[in-house]
Design a protein around this motif. Structure first.
Motif, PDB file in Angstrom:
ATOM      1  N   UNK A 270       0.856  -1.127  -0.199  1.00 34.44           N
ATOM      2  CA  UNK A 270       0.113   0.179   0.131  1.00 34.44           C
ATOM      3  C   UNK A 270       0.564   0.714  -0.259  1.00 34.44           C
ATOM      4  N   UNK A 271       0.453   2.065  -0.813  1.00 35.15           N
ATOM      5  CA  UNK A 271       1.422   3.201  -1.253  1.00 35.15           C
ATOM      6  C   UNK A 271      -0.051   4.152  -0.117  1.00 35.15           C
ATOM      7  N   UNK A 272      -0.565   4.248   0.523  1.00 34.87           N
ATOM      8  CA  UNK A 272      -0.787   4.858   1.313  1.00 34.87           C
ATOM      9  C   UNK A 272      -1.737   4.015   3.116  1.00 34.87           C
ATOM     10  N   UNK A 273      -2.519   5.005   3.959  1.00 32.40           N
ATOM     11  CA  UNK A 273      -2.752   4.417   4.932  1.00 32.40           C
ATOM     12  C   UNK A 273      -3.251   2.608   4.957  1.00 32.40           C
ATOM     13  N   UNK A 274      -2.826   1.766   5.175  1.00 32.25           N
ATOM     14  CA  UNK A 274      -2.785   0.290   5.038  1.00 32.25           C
ATOM     15  C   UNK A 274      -3.729  -0.666   5.096  1.00 32.25           C
TER      16      UNK A 274
ATOM     17  N   UNK B  11      -5.033 -17.150   3.231  1.00 27.23           N
ATOM     18  CA  UNK B  11      -4.088 -16.968   3.912  1.00 27.23           C
ATOM     19  C   UNK B  11      -2.691 -16.377   2.319  1.00 27.23           C
ATOM     20  N   UNK B  12      -3.342 -16.584   1.466  1.00 22.93           N
ATOM     21  CA  UNK B  12      -2.070 -16.372   0.055  1.00 22.93           C
ATOM     22  C   UNK B  12      -1.866 -14.582   0.150  1.00 22.93           C
ATOM     23  N   UNK B  13      -2.959 -14.264   0.779  1.00 24.57           N
ATOM     24  CA  UNK B  13      -2.404 -12.854   0.455  1.00 24.57           C
ATOM     25  C   UNK B  13      -2.386 -12.096   1.606  1.00 24.57           C
ATOM     26  N   UNK B  14      -1.023 -10.872   1.213  1.00 23.49           N
ATOM     27  CA  UNK B  14      -0.493 -10.155   2.917  1.00 23.49           C
ATOM     28  C   UNK B  14      -0.198  -8.999   2.260  1.00 23.49           C
ATOM     29  N   UNK B  15      -0.877  -7.793   2.897  1.00 28.60           N
ATOM     30  CA  UNK B  15      -0.392  -6.552   3.146  1.00 28.60           C
ATOM     31  C   UNK B  15       0.214  -6.269   3.211  1.00 28.60           C
ATOM     32  N   UNK B  16       2.003  -5.503   3.621  1.00 26.37           N
ATOM     33  CA  UNK B  16       2.859  -5.459   3.672  1.00 26.37           C
ATOM     34  C   UNK B  16       2.488  -4.482   4.351  1.00 26.37           C
ATOM     35  N   UNK B  17       3.281  -4.315   5.993  1.00 26.46           N
ATOM     36  CA  UNK B  17       3.181  -2.130   6.973  1.00 26.46           C
ATOM     37  C   UNK B  17       4.255  -1.818   6.003  1.00 26.46           C
ATOM     38  N   UNK B  18       3.724  -0.429   5.538  1.00 23.04           N
ATOM     39  CA  UNK B  18       4.597   0.151   4.864  1.00 23.04           C
ATOM     40  C   UNK B  18       4.097   1.514   5.945  1.00 23.04           C
ATOM     41  N   UNK B  19       3.957   1.463   6.532  1.00 25.54           N
ATOM     42  CA  UNK B  19       3.608   2.841   7.956  1.00 25.54           C
ATOM     43  C   UNK B  19       3.188   4.023   7.063  1.00 25.54           C
TER      44      UNK B  19
ATOM     45  N   UNK C  71       6.778  -0.260  -6.450  1.00 24.46           N
ATOM     46  CA  UNK C  71       6.069  -1.649  -6.643  1.00 24.46           C
ATOM     47  C   UNK C  71       7.781  -2.161  -6.347  1.00 24.46           C
ATOM     48  N   UNK C  72       9.020  -1.452  -6.328  1.00 27.71           N
ATOM     49  CA  UNK C  72      10.449  -1.684  -5.740  1.00 27.71           C
ATOM     50  C   UNK C  72      10.178  -2.065  -4.763  1.00 27.71           C
ATOM     51  N   UNK C  73       9.283  -1.375  -3.450  1.00 27.44           N
ATOM     52  CA  UNK C  73       9.034  -2.089  -2.287  1.00 27.44           C
ATOM     53  C   UNK C  73       8.140  -3.805  -2.249  1.00 27.44           C
ATOM     54  N   UNK C  74       7.932  -3.784  -3.461  1.00 30.22           N
ATOM     55  CA  UNK C  74       6.788  -4.775  -3.152  1.00 30.22           C
ATOM     56  C   UNK C  74       7.651  -5.828  -3.458  1.00 30.22           C
ATOM     57  N   UNK C  75       8.250  -5.595  -4.729  1.00 28.08           N
ATOM     58  CA  UNK C  75       9.823  -6.679  -5.703  1.00 28.08           C
ATOM     59  C   UNK C  75      10.440  -7.210  -4.365  1.00 28.08           C
ATOM     60  N   UNK C  76      10.647  -5.926  -3.353  1.00 25.02           N
ATOM     61  CA  UNK C  76      11.208  -6.491  -2.049  1.00 25.02           C
ATOM     62  C   UNK C  76      11.306  -7.423  -1.495  1.00 25.02           C
ATOM     63  N   UNK C  77       9.730  -7.543  -1.132  1.00 25.92           N
ATOM     64  CA  UNK C  77       9.204  -8.371  -0.379  1.00 25.92           C
ATOM     65  C   UNK C  77       8.966  -9.580  -0.737  1.00 25.92           C
ATOM     66  N   UNK C  78       9.732 -10.429  -2.214  1.00 25.30           N
ATOM     67  CA  UNK C  78       9.115 -11.644  -2.454  1.00 25.30           C
ATOM     68  C   UNK C  78       9.816 -12.012  -1.679  1.00 25.30           C
ATOM     69  N   UNK C  79       9.253 -13.683  -0.887  1.00 24.69           N
ATOM     70  CA  UNK C  79       9.900 -14.565  -0.462  1.00 24.69           C
ATOM     71  C   UNK C  79      11.166 -15.149  -1.274  1.00 24.69           C
ATOM     72  N   UNK C  80      12.155 -15.559  -0.755  1.00 26.79           N
ATOM     73  CA  UNK C  80      13.717 -16.488  -1.715  1.00 26.79           C
ATOM     74  C   UNK C  80      12.731 -18.218  -2.507  1.00 26.79           C
ATOM     75  N   UNK C  81      12.081 -18.367  -1.648  1.00 26.72           N
ATOM     76  CA  UNK C  81      10.772 -19.483  -2.000  1.00 26.72           C
ATOM     77  C   UNK C  81      10.843 -19.228  -3.169  1.00 26.72           C
ATOM     78  N   UNK C  82      10.281 -18.400  -3.776  1.00 25.02           N
ATOM     79  CA  UNK C  82       9.723 -18.027  -5.201  1.00 25.02           C
ATOM     80  C   UNK C  82      10.449 -18.342  -6.414  1.00 25.02           C
ATOM     81  N   UNK C  83       9.604 -18.897  -7.029  1.00 24.21           N
ATOM     82  CA  UNK C  83      10.620 -19.455  -8.091  1.00 24.21           C
ATOM     83  C   UNK C  83      10.142 -18.322 -10.097  1.00 24.21           C
ATOM     84  N   UNK C  84       8.869 -17.196  -9.466  1.00 24.49           N
ATOM     85  CA  UNK C  84       8.369 -16.657 -10.216  1.00 24.49           C
ATOM     86  C   UNK C  84       7.668 -15.406  -9.940  1.00 24.49           C
TER      87      UNK C  84
END
Length: 331
Positions: free
Chosen positions: A42-46, A61-69, A79-92
């Motif tokens: 979220x780029x605003x209040x989550x 539970x597949x969906x999560x909103x990251x805490x951006x404050x 989008x960069x912030x979201x991509x930085x949160x991609x877990x290492x086990x993701x293959x795509x």
């Protein structure tokens, strides 16, 4: 049916229309490929986004909103912030906008192409909201790295990519967020390494409305008037520079076209300094670019309909702006 591998969907969200957001979440939840997590940045209040998510996909539970404050970064860096949160086990990784509608087989259609290419895009039906009128269909086209650098054919919401591509792409090049485009940069990274591919498959509705950040880029007029071009330049300058004076317009015009491509070329060269193929990009798009290297490619791109004539005119205007701005010397 495709045997799924774990992946991640990254959605950038900013004060979404509730109806469109809920519909988009439900279309993602209904994918025939089910092994994924969906990271919403979220780029605003989550809090409102979490509330909408609980309505659209309760208990999923597949969906999560990251805490951006609630920190506001803008579309590109969110989008960069979201991509930085991609877990290492993701293959795509798939990219999602907050207001489109995915067809159920979208991921199942696109993911198999990642065995041979680093980034893949489909096509979309253009649908006006709220009327529901069908405006047409995208016509994304395959091309060389040089052509892709010149004209982005990848809309993020239509694309999937290999997780490993993020190792090269992150962090994003820094430039005016009005000029920079996350999907263009990711596509250039893929084209410079593992290759890109665009299929003819229509995989979603691309919703067009007044709040679109970019809308469909193929709608650029082929011969914009000088007055309209100047008005567009001043509008972009107000958004990027907070000013629409002559010097601000010159800087913005440079950044949007030539400066952005220089930033991508320079970043690639810094991260892949052993890649001799980048010399070709440097001659047309880097800090040591030469017009005689660019013009043949630009001329052929116009002739083949890869870019409209209006784009070529504006690109050359941006080139001229670069002769009087210090950005080129700084690289």
């Amino acid at each position: 049916m495709l045997r799924p591998t774990p992946g991640a969907i990254v959605m950038a969200a900013y004060e979404p229309d509730p109806e469109l957001f809920r519909r988009q979440i439900r279309s993602i939840a209904a994918q025939t490929v089910t092994d994924f997590i969906c990271v919403i940045s979220p780029d605003s209040d989550p809090a409102p986004i979490r509330a909408l998510l609980s309505e659209a996909a309760p208990g999923d539970e597949r969906f999560t909103v990251i805490d951006t404050g609630g920190e506001r970064l803008g579309f590109y860096l969110n989008f960069e912030r979201g991509l930085l949160s991609v877990p290492p086990q993701a293959e795509w990784v798939a990219l999602a906008d907050q207001d489109d509608w995915w067809y159920p087989e979208k991921l199942e259609t696109l993911l198999p192409h990642l065995t041979t290419h680093g980034m893949v895009s489909g096509q979309a039906r253009l649908v006006e909201y709220p009327s529901g009128a069908v405006l047409g269909q995208t016509d994304r086209r395959n091309g060389t790295l040089e052509r892709l650098m010149l004209s982005n054919q990848f809309t993020g919401s239509l694309s999937v990519l290999r997780r490993e591509l993020l190792e090269l792409a992150l962090p994003f090049p820094r430039l005016s967020t009005r000029a920079a485009a996350h999907d263009h940069w990711l596509a250039v990274c893929a084209a410079a390494t593992s290759g890109t591919h665009i299929t003819s498959d229509v995989v979603q509705d691309y919703v067009q409305h007044s709040a679109n950040v970019f809308g469909d880029p193929t709608s650029m007029p082929s011969r914009p008037s000088l007055i309209q071009s100047w008005r567009n330049a001043r509008k972009m300058s107000r958004g990027a520079e907070g000013d629409d004076g002559v010097l601000a317009v010159v800087r913005t015009t440079y950044n949007v076209y030539v400066g952005w491509r220089q930033a991508m070329t320079s970043t690639l060269a810094q991260r892949r300094d052993d890649d001799a193929s980048l010399n070709v990009l440097e001659r047309s798009f880097g800090s040591r670019r030469r017009l005689r290297a660019l013009l043949p490619n630009l001329r052929v791109a116009v002739r083949d309909g890869y870019v409209p004539r209006g784009f070529a005119v504006q690109y050359l205007a941006s080139w001229m702006c670069g002769t009087i701005t210090p950005r080129r010397r700084r690289g």
